[in-house]
Design a protein around this motif. Structure first.
Motif, PDB file in Angstrom:
ATOM      1  N   TYR A  85       0.831  -1.208   0.000  1.00 37.94           N
ATOM      2  CA  TYR A  85       0.000   0.000   0.000  1.00 37.94           C
ATOM      3  C   TYR A  85       0.864   1.256   0.000  1.00 37.94           C
ATOM      4  O   TYR A  85       0.521   2.259  -0.657  1.00 37.94           O
ATOM      5  N   GLN A  86       1.979   1.240   0.713  1.00 39.75           N
ATOM      6  CA  GLN A  86       2.891   2.382   0.683  1.00 39.75           C
ATOM      7  C   GLN A  86       3.448   2.579  -0.714  1.00 39.75           C
ATOM      8  O   GLN A  86       3.581   3.717  -1.189  1.00 39.75           O
ATOM      9  N   ASN A  87       3.771   1.478  -1.386  1.00 38.74           N
ATOM     10  CA  ASN A  87       4.275   1.542  -2.753  1.00 38.74           C
ATOM     11  C   ASN A  87       3.256   2.176  -3.689  1.00 38.74           C
ATOM     12  O   ASN A  87       3.609   2.893  -4.625  1.00 38.74           O
ATOM     13  N   LEU A  88       1.969   1.929  -3.420  1.00 37.81           N
ATOM     14  CA  LEU A  88       0.887   2.479  -4.234  1.00 37.81           C
ATOM     15  C   LEU A  88       0.489   3.896  -3.815  1.00 37.81           C
ATOM     16  O   LEU A  88      -0.454   4.463  -4.376  1.00 37.81           O
ATOM     17  N   LYS A  89       1.165   4.430  -2.813  1.00 38.54           N
ATOM     18  CA  LYS A  89       0.876   5.771  -2.288  1.00 38.54           C
ATOM     19  C   LYS A  89      -0.512   5.845  -1.667  1.00 38.54           C
ATOM     20  O   LYS A  89      -1.161   6.897  -1.673  1.00 38.54           O
ATOM     21  N   ILE A  90      -0.982   4.726  -1.136  1.00 37.63           N
ATOM     22  CA  ILE A  90      -2.254   4.687  -0.418  1.00 37.63           C
ATOM     23  C   ILE A  90      -1.935   4.680   1.067  1.00 37.63           C
ATOM     24  O   ILE A  90      -1.364   3.719   1.590  1.00 37.63           O
ATOM     25  N   LYS A  91      -2.289   5.759   1.741  1.00 35.22           N
ATOM     26  CA  LYS A  91      -1.942   5.912   3.150  1.00 35.22           C
ATOM     27  C   LYS A  91      -3.190   5.772   4.023  1.00 35.22           C
ATOM     28  O   LYS A  91      -4.241   6.299   3.700  1.00 35.22           O
ATOM     29  N   GLY A  92      -3.055   5.062   5.113  1.00 38.21           N
ATOM     30  CA  GLY A  92      -4.149   4.897   6.052  1.00 38.21           C
ATOM     31  C   GLY A  92      -3.614   4.705   7.450  1.00 38.21           C
ATOM     32  O   GLY A  92      -2.399   4.555   7.658  1.00 38.21           O
TER      33      GLY A  92
END
Length: 209
Positions: A85-92
């Motif tokens: 998810y970090q690689n995809l720039k999806i932050k949560g």
């Protein structure tokens, strides 16, 4: 020359470094559940004819089992999901596994084409190949791939090889299948859905893992 990939479809692949340590115990746990109702859909989902009668599909709480091999595997998979998810720039705030299950498949068993709704990244973890390297198949979601020249770099399908101890993460919206098993022994894998938690009001089916 500036290069962009606006319709990039990411897959992530990683080998579990401690798989040989947990493999036998993991299979033993799965087998005990399998033999309670062999080659049946044991949970309430999925329904339909995309799973045949030569495959055991467990309920969707596999990673909630509090046994050491599953705890260790679950923790490692969550680490890989965070990186993906970090690689995809999806932050949560965190990443959760919402559903998880195993498939225990004898010769001729398959899981036909389907998607994983409400799942940014789904995952498959290969455990026992059963005498065949036949893995999974994904259909290219990008229209136009069928041209005979563009097919050289944009294939109509992506086929994986069954490598025991390997994790594959993929976008849940892509049609994919578990190909018919052609080995003489049973094939075993587990799979799961995941999501990042983006805000407190997000309505999702979240596991407590």
């Amino acid at each position: 020359m500036k290069v962009e990939a606006p319709f990039f479809v990411p897959f992530f692949r990683e080998n579990c470094p401690f798989f040989t340590e947990i493999k036998d115990d993991l299979i033993s746990i799965i087998y005990e559940i399998h033999k309670k109702d062999p080659y049946k859909i044991q949970g309430n989902f999925p329904k339909g004819k995309h799973i045949n009668d030569k495959l055991t599909s467990s309920d969707h709480n596999f990673f909630k089992i509090e046994k050491e091999p599953i705890i260790k595997l679950r923790s490692w998979i969550l680490e890989q999901l965070i990186k993906a998810y970090q690689n995809l720039k999806i932050k949560g705030d965190r990443v959760v596994i919402t559903e998880s299950w195993f498939h225990y498949t004898k010769k001729g068993g398959y899981h036909n084409y389907h998607t994983h709704p409400d799942c940014p990244l789904g995952g498959i973890f290969y455990i026992e190949d059963g005498g065949s390297k036949m893995g999974n198949s994904w259909i290219n979601p990008i229209h136009g791939y069928s041209h005979r020249i563009s097919d050289m770099w944009c294939k109509p399908t992506y086929e994986s090889e069954f490598v025991a101890g390997q994790l594959i993460l993929f976008p849940g919206f892509i049609l994919h299948s578990g190909k018919p098993h052609d080995g003489e022994s049973d094939r075993i894998l587990c799979a799961f859905n995941s999501t990042p938690v983006l805000h407190n009001e997000q309505i999702i089916r979240v596991s407590e893992q």
